[in-house]
Design a protein around this motif. Structure first.
Motif, mmCIF file in Angstrom:
data_model
loop_
_atom_site.group_PDB
_atom_site.id
_atom_site.type_symbol
_atom_site.label_atom_id
_atom_site.label_comp_id
_atom_site.label_asym_id
_atom_site.label_seq_id
_atom_site.Cartn_x
_atom_site.Cartn_y
_atom_site.Cartn_z
ATOM 1 N N MET A 1 0.714 -1.117 0.059
ATOM 2 C CA MET A 1 0.052 -0.051 -0.102
ATOM 3 C C MET A 1 0.738 1.466 -0.201
ATOM 4 S SD MET A 1 -2.936 0.925 2.573
ATOM 5 C CE MET A 1 -2.430 1.886 3.786
ATOM 6 N N THR A 2 0.739 2.096 -0.999
ATOM 7 C CA THR A 2 1.503 3.364 -1.158
ATOM 8 C C THR A 2 0.466 4.260 -0.621
ATOM 9 O OG1 THR A 2 2.610 2.479 -3.060
ATOM 10 C CG2 THR A 2 2.605 4.483 -2.545
ATOM 11 N N LEU A 3 1.233 5.317 0.297
ATOM 12 C CA LEU A 3 0.411 6.567 0.865
ATOM 13 C C LEU A 3 0.765 7.760 -0.084
ATOM 14 C CD1 LEU A 3 1.072 5.823 4.625
ATOM 15 C CD2 LEU A 3 -0.930 5.315 3.161
ATOM 16 N N SER A 4 -0.244 8.470 -0.088
ATOM 17 C CA SER A 4 0.075 9.697 -0.969
ATOM 18 C C SER A 4 0.948 10.645 -0.041
ATOM 19 C CB SER A 4 -1.236 10.484 -1.199
ATOM 20 O OG SER A 4 -1.879 11.143 -0.167
ATOM 21 N N THR A 5 1.562 11.677 -0.755
ATOM 22 C CA THR A 5 2.449 12.584 0.178
ATOM 23 C C THR A 5 1.665 13.410 1.110
ATOM 24 O OG1 THR A 5 3.670 13.169 -2.140
ATOM 25 C CG2 THR A 5 3.975 14.856 -0.302
ATOM 26 N N GLN A 6 0.516 13.695 0.772
ATOM 27 C CA GLN A 6 -0.446 14.390 1.740
ATOM 28 C C GLN A 6 -0.809 13.536 3.014
ATOM 29 O OE1 GLN A 6 -4.008 16.046 0.328
ATOM 30 N NE2 GLN A 6 -4.560 17.186 2.123
ATOM 31 N N THR A 7 -0.941 12.338 2.765
ATOM 32 C CA THR A 7 -1.371 11.491 3.761
ATOM 33 C C THR A 7 0.014 11.327 4.741
ATOM 34 O OG1 THR A 7 -2.921 10.307 2.477
ATOM 35 C CG2 THR A 7 -2.010 9.153 4.520
ATOM 36 N N ARG A 8 1.162 11.056 4.249
ATOM 37 C CA ARG A 8 2.390 11.069 4.748
ATOM 38 C C ARG A 8 2.686 12.206 5.642
ATOM 39 N NH1 ARG A 8 6.951 8.656 0.820
ATOM 40 N NH2 ARG A 8 5.301 6.911 -0.150
ATOM 41 N N ARG A 9 2.180 13.417 5.163
ATOM 42 C CA ARG A 9 2.436 14.870 5.763
ATOM 43 C C ARG A 9 1.607 14.687 6.947
ATOM 44 N NH1 ARG A 9 1.832 18.458 1.894
ATOM 45 N NH2 ARG A 9 3.636 17.926 1.231
ATOM 46 N N TRP A 10 0.227 14.338 6.951
ATOM 47 C CA TRP A 10 -0.609 14.404 7.985
ATOM 48 C C TRP A 10 -0.329 13.099 8.973
ATOM 49 C CZ3 TRP A 10 -3.602 17.863 9.606
ATOM 50 C CH2 TRP A 10 -4.214 18.820 8.660
ATOM 51 N N LEU A 11 0.420 12.271 8.510
ATOM 52 C CA LEU A 11 0.774 11.080 9.549
ATOM 53 C C LEU A 11 1.898 11.541 10.396
ATOM 54 C CD1 LEU A 11 0.395 7.915 7.799
ATOM 55 C CD2 LEU A 11 -0.963 8.504 9.580
ATOM 56 N N TRP A 12 2.765 12.338 10.053
ATOM 57 C CA TRP A 12 3.816 12.997 10.422
ATOM 58 C C TRP A 12 3.528 14.178 11.579
ATOM 59 C CZ3 TRP A 12 8.445 11.341 11.486
ATOM 60 C CH2 TRP A 12 8.975 10.323 10.719
ATOM 61 N N VAL A 13 2.567 15.093 10.851
ATOM 62 C CA VAL A 13 1.927 16.010 12.072
ATOM 63 C C VAL A 13 1.440 15.582 13.208
ATOM 64 C CG1 VAL A 13 0.309 18.017 12.152
ATOM 65 C CG2 VAL A 13 1.956 17.680 10.078
ATOM 66 N N ALA A 14 0.617 14.437 13.023
ATOM 67 C CA ALA A 14 -0.102 13.629 14.069
ATOM 68 C C ALA A 14 1.029 13.057 14.964
ATOM 69 C CB ALA A 14 -1.039 12.620 13.460
ATOM 70 N N ALA A 15 2.037 12.445 14.303
ATOM 71 C CA ALA A 15 2.943 11.870 15.270
ATOM 72 C C ALA A 15 3.739 12.888 16.127
ATOM 73 C CB ALA A 15 3.889 10.896 14.474
ATOM 74 N N ALA A 16 4.004 13.997 15.475
ATOM 75 C CA ALA A 16 4.593 14.992 16.011
ATOM 76 C C ALA A 16 3.688 15.598 17.334
ATOM 77 C CB ALA A 16 4.904 16.102 15.342
ATOM 78 N N VAL A 17 2.583 16.033 16.957
ATOM 79 C CA VAL A 17 1.546 16.629 18.031
ATOM 80 C C VAL A 17 1.367 15.400 19.015
ATOM 81 C CG1 VAL A 17 -0.762 17.233 18.331
ATOM 82 C CG2 VAL A 17 0.558 18.162 16.373
ATOM 83 N N THR A 18 1.105 14.353 18.746
ATOM 84 C CA THR A 18 1.101 13.072 20.045
ATOM 85 C C THR A 18 2.446 13.236 20.546
ATOM 86 O OG1 THR A 18 -0.342 11.915 18.433
ATOM 87 C CG2 THR A 18 0.663 10.911 20.339
#
Length: 103
Positions: A1-18
């Motif tokens: 499964m390949t994630l789009s650039t926007q999805t990856r960005r949101w995952l990194w932001v969510a991980a950083a906020v957490t």
């Protein structure tokens, strides 16, 4: 499964906020002491558990709507010019377009 650039960005932001939130909560607990932090954690814990269960149910429902499930098994094998063995779901092709369990 390949994630789009926007999805990856949101995952990194969510991980950083957490991560920052957990660090801030740890600093707060360190500041207020062991007994008081135990009381606060006893209040926060059940709410986080309810949120976790709700997210799990939402994830399961999303997977069902998208047709998620076990991936289809595909096997392809060649030997010789006219011998093709393809196994995928319902059809099995043997030799020159002979079909079993298909149309």
């Amino acid at each position: 499964m390949t994630l789009s650039t926007q999805t990856r960005r949101w995952l990194w932001v969510a991980a950083a906020v957490t991560g920052f939130g957990m660090a801030a909560l740890g600093a707060y607990f360190l500041h207020i002491g062991l007994e008081r932090s135990n009381q606060v954690a006893g209040v926060i814990g059940p709410f986080l558990a309810i949120i976790g269960i709700a997210l799990s149910v939402y994830s399961i429902l999303q997977a069902r709507q998208q047709g998620g499930g076990a991936p289809r098994i595909q096997q392809s094998q060649r030997s010789g010019n006219n011998s093709v063995n393809i196994q995928s779901g319902n059809d099995v092709n043997i030799g020159d377009n002979n079909r079993l369990n298909g149309n």
